[in-house]
Design a protein around this motif. Structure first.
Motif, PDB file in Angstrom:
ATOM      1  N   ILE A   1      14.273 -78.161 118.685  1.00 36.88           N
ATOM      2  CA  ILE A   1      14.771 -77.113 119.586  1.00 36.88           C
ATOM      3  C   ILE A   1      13.877 -77.063 120.808  1.00 36.88           C
ATOM      4  O   ILE A   1      12.703 -77.484 120.767  1.00 36.88           O
ATOM      5  CB  ILE A   1      14.818 -75.743 118.890  1.00 36.88           C
ATOM      6  N   SER A   2      14.424 -76.569 121.914  1.00 39.78           N
ATOM      7  CA  SER A   2      13.646 -76.458 123.151  1.00 39.78           C
ATOM      8  C   SER A   2      13.182 -75.034 123.423  1.00 39.78           C
ATOM      9  O   SER A   2      12.176 -74.822 124.108  1.00 39.78           O
ATOM     10  CB  SER A   2      14.485 -76.954 124.341  1.00 39.78           C
ATOM     11  N   THR A   3      13.918 -74.071 122.919  1.00 42.19           N
ATOM     12  CA  THR A   3      13.545 -72.659 123.078  1.00 42.19           C
ATOM     13  C   THR A   3      13.513 -71.999 121.706  1.00 42.19           C
ATOM     14  O   THR A   3      14.250 -72.404 120.790  1.00 42.19           O
ATOM     15  CB  THR A   3      14.560 -71.917 123.976  1.00 42.19           C
ATOM     16  N   PRO A   4      12.692 -70.983 121.538  1.00 43.26           N
ATOM     17  CA  PRO A   4      12.607 -70.331 120.219  1.00 43.26           C
ATOM     18  C   PRO A   4      13.928 -69.706 119.796  1.00 43.26           C
ATOM     19  O   PRO A   4      14.668 -69.155 120.610  1.00 43.26           O
ATOM     20  CB  PRO A   4      11.518 -69.259 120.429  1.00 43.26           C
ATOM     21  N   MET A   5      14.214 -69.796 118.515  1.00 42.91           N
ATOM     22  CA  MET A   5      15.419 -69.181 117.957  1.00 42.91           C
ATOM     23  C   MET A   5      15.126 -67.740 117.543  1.00 42.91           C
ATOM     24  O   MET A   5      13.997 -67.417 117.137  1.00 42.91           O
ATOM     25  CB  MET A   5      15.912 -69.970 116.734  1.00 42.91           C
ATOM     26  N   GLN A   6      16.140 -66.902 117.641  1.00 41.99           N
ATOM     27  CA  GLN A   6      16.022 -65.516 117.183  1.00 41.99           C
ATOM     28  C   GLN A   6      16.440 -65.448 115.722  1.00 41.99           C
ATOM     29  O   GLN A   6      17.621 -65.410 115.393  1.00 41.99           O
ATOM     30  CB  GLN A   6      16.895 -64.592 118.035  1.00 41.99           C
ATOM     31  N   ILE A   7      15.457 -65.478 114.827  1.00 46.31           N
ATOM     32  CA  ILE A   7      15.722 -65.427 113.389  1.00 46.31           C
ATOM     33  C   ILE A   7      15.336 -64.076 112.818  1.00 46.31           C
ATOM     34  O   ILE A   7      16.092 -63.480 112.037  1.00 46.31           O
ATOM     35  CB  ILE A   7      14.968 -66.551 112.652  1.00 46.31           C
TER      36      ILE A   7
ATOM     37  N   ALA B   1       6.964 -75.039 114.680  1.00 42.76           N
ATOM     38  CA  ALA B   1       7.141 -76.353 114.055  1.00 42.76           C
ATOM     39  C   ALA B   1       8.380 -77.056 114.592  1.00 42.76           C
ATOM     40  O   ALA B   1       8.344 -78.262 114.889  1.00 42.76           O
ATOM     41  CB  ALA B   1       7.219 -76.192 112.543  1.00 42.76           C
ATOM     42  N   LEU B   2       9.484 -76.325 114.738  1.00 42.43           N
ATOM     43  CA  LEU B   2      10.717 -76.939 115.238  1.00 42.43           C
ATOM     44  C   LEU B   2      10.577 -77.389 116.686  1.00 42.43           C
ATOM     45  O   LEU B   2      11.092 -78.451 117.077  1.00 42.43           O
ATOM     46  CB  LEU B   2      11.877 -75.950 115.110  1.00 42.43           C
ATOM     47  N   MET B   3       9.855 -76.614 117.494  1.00 45.74           N
ATOM     48  CA  MET B   3       9.664 -76.999 118.889  1.00 45.74           C
ATOM     49  C   MET B   3       8.715 -78.181 119.016  1.00 45.74           C
ATOM     50  O   MET B   3       8.907 -79.059 119.863  1.00 45.74           O
ATOM     51  CB  MET B   3       9.137 -75.798 119.691  1.00 45.74           C
ATOM     52  N   SER B   4       7.697 -78.228 118.163  1.00 45.92           N
ATOM     53  CA  SER B   4       6.764 -79.361 118.221  1.00 45.92           C
ATOM     54  C   SER B   4       7.431 -80.660 117.780  1.00 45.92           C
ATOM     55  O   SER B   4       7.063 -81.744 118.249  1.00 45.92           O
ATOM     56  CB  SER B   4       5.548 -79.072 117.343  1.00 45.92           C
TER      57      SER B   4
ATOM     58  N   THR C   1       9.601 -64.949 116.842  1.00 45.62           N
ATOM     59  CA  THR C   1       9.851 -65.866 117.961  1.00 45.62           C
ATOM     60  C   THR C   1       8.706 -66.834 118.168  1.00 45.62           C
ATOM     61  O   THR C   1       8.909 -68.020 118.477  1.00 45.62           O
ATOM     62  CB  THR C   1      10.104 -65.052 119.242  1.00 45.62           C
ATOM     63  N   ASN C   2       7.484 -66.343 118.012  1.00 48.89           N
ATOM     64  CA  ASN C   2       6.302 -67.199 118.152  1.00 48.89           C
ATOM     65  C   ASN C   2       5.721 -67.594 116.797  1.00 48.89           C
ATOM     66  O   ASN C   2       4.535 -67.929 116.710  1.00 48.89           O
ATOM     67  CB  ASN C   2       5.231 -66.477 118.979  1.00 48.89           C
ATOM     68  N   GLY C   3       6.550 -67.540 115.765  1.00 51.53           N
ATOM     69  CA  GLY C   3       6.072 -67.796 114.419  1.00 51.53           C
ATOM     70  C   GLY C   3       5.944 -69.270 114.085  1.00 51.53           C
ATOM     71  O   GLY C   3       6.206 -70.168 114.905  1.00 51.53           O
ATOM     72  N   LEU C   4       5.591 -69.517 112.822  1.00 56.16           N
ATOM     73  CA  LEU C   4       5.333 -70.881 112.377  1.00 56.16           C
ATOM     74  C   LEU C   4       6.600 -71.736 112.402  1.00 56.16           C
ATOM     75  O   LEU C   4       6.544 -72.916 112.761  1.00 56.16           O
ATOM     76  CB  LEU C   4       4.748 -70.855 110.958  1.00 56.16           C
ATOM     77  N   LEU C   5       7.739 -71.160 112.045  1.00 51.89           N
ATOM     78  CA  LEU C   5       8.971 -71.945 111.976  1.00 51.89           C
ATOM     79  C   LEU C   5       9.404 -72.415 113.358  1.00 51.89           C
ATOM     80  O   LEU C   5       9.690 -73.609 113.553  1.00 51.89           O
ATOM     81  CB  LEU C   5      10.086 -71.121 111.327  1.00 51.89           C
ATOM     82  N   ASN C   6       9.445 -71.507 114.325  1.00 46.94           N
ATOM     83  CA  ASN C   6       9.831 -71.896 115.682  1.00 46.94           C
ATOM     84  C   ASN C   6       8.824 -72.865 116.294  1.00 46.94           C
ATOM     85  O   ASN C   6       9.206 -73.813 116.996  1.00 46.94           O
ATOM     86  CB  ASN C   6       9.961 -70.656 116.567  1.00 46.94           C
TER      87      ASN C   6
END
Length: 298
Positions: free
Chosen positions: A155-161, A148-151, A141-146
């Protein structure tokens, strides 16, 4: 009629592979088969012996109840079907991604092909656990992918991957993609490019020439790469355990639970035997395809 004498050196050369197969395949397989036909017991090891010598009588006690139990519990059906589904989808994704990569490497200048192949193989030099843990950090949830996408504002909220089937597919494709690329490259690099030129001279476009010449000629590479991905993925344990969630049900995870959590070695051995029986089908098809290809080339 005299039979030809077998040269001693040739005998030892032939016997070494058979000895290897006996020690590391047939002997372990026989041991697992024996345990699958035994009955669980509170002992060390946790199963009753198949051969029992009582009062000067050798008794052979075979318990087929483990296989009957597997056929009656829907959990194991779901585990087998889940493993086959994930392995099949992962194989198709690897083929979809690996074929263009192998084709590009095969068409690259010869002095660059080794560099590209090293780039494909270098991740496999690192232990699989380290690579999977790295993906856990990327997909969390707080990883590099989320992050990067939020920055980027995507996306506005982290995705559950992480802990989903999507994460399992990502991990499996990442780990097994080289096993798809290498057989495809070995096949594509041997193609005669003048066949494509001849097809285009006869009026075929590049796409039609590719589908009518290159793809059929690379059939053996496609089959080899698909088998190298599909067969081990069916029994995969590490990636589903670390990246998957509760809905990710694969036979490798069930095997682990039966062996180490439930300590039911006979049922776990029966699971392994059935899984091997399922995998024999693609293995036989693979060898049949390879023998046909060798006959055509002979």
């Amino acid at each position: 009629m005299k039979l030809p004498r077998l040269i001693p050196g040739r005998f030892w050369v032939i016997s070494i592979p058979y000895l290897w197969l006996f020690l590391f395949f047939l002997a372990p397989f026989a041991l697992v088969l024996k345990i699958s036909l035994s009955q669980a017991a509170v002992a060390i090891p946790p199963y009753e012996p198949v051969l029992q010598y009582v009062e000067q009588t050798l008794n052979i006690v075979l318990n087929f109840g483990n296989y009957i139990f597997l056929s009656q519990d829907p959990l194991y059906y779901s585990a087998y079907l889940g493993s086959i589904r994930i392995a099949l989808i992962s194989t198709l994704i690897c083929l979809f991604l690996g074929y263009p990569m192998a084709y590009a490497i095969a068409r690259a200048p010869r002095e660059r092909q080794l560099v590209f192949l090293l780039l494909i193989m270098m991740p496999t030099w690192t232990a699989i656990l380290i690579r999977v843990y790295a993906w856990m950090g990327i997909l969390s949830t707080n990883g590099l992918l989320n992050s990067a996408l939020m920055s980027l504002g995507i996306i506005s909220t982290p995705m559950q991957i992480l802990n989903t089937n999507t994460a399992v597919y990502i991990g499996i494709v990442y780990a097994y993609l080289p096993f798809m690329v290498l057989p495809l490259f070995a096949n594509l690099v041997k193609h005669d490019h003048t066949l494509l030129e001849a097809a285009m001279d006869l009026g075929a476009g590049r796409i039609k020439a590719f589908w009518t010449i290159t793809v059929p000629l690379s059939k053996s590479g496609i089959v080899a790469g698909s088998m190298l991905v599909f067969i081990p993925v069916v029994g995969e344990f590490v990636i589903p355990e670390l990246l998957g969630g509760p809905e990710t049900l694969m036979i490798g995870k069930v095997l682990w639970q039966e062996f180490f959590n439930n300590r039911d070695w006979p049922v776990a051995s029966a699971l392994a035997i059935v899984m091997l029986g399922i995998l024999l089908i693609p293995i036989i098809l693979f060898h049949y395809n390879q023998s046909k290809a060798m006959e055509k080339n002979a």
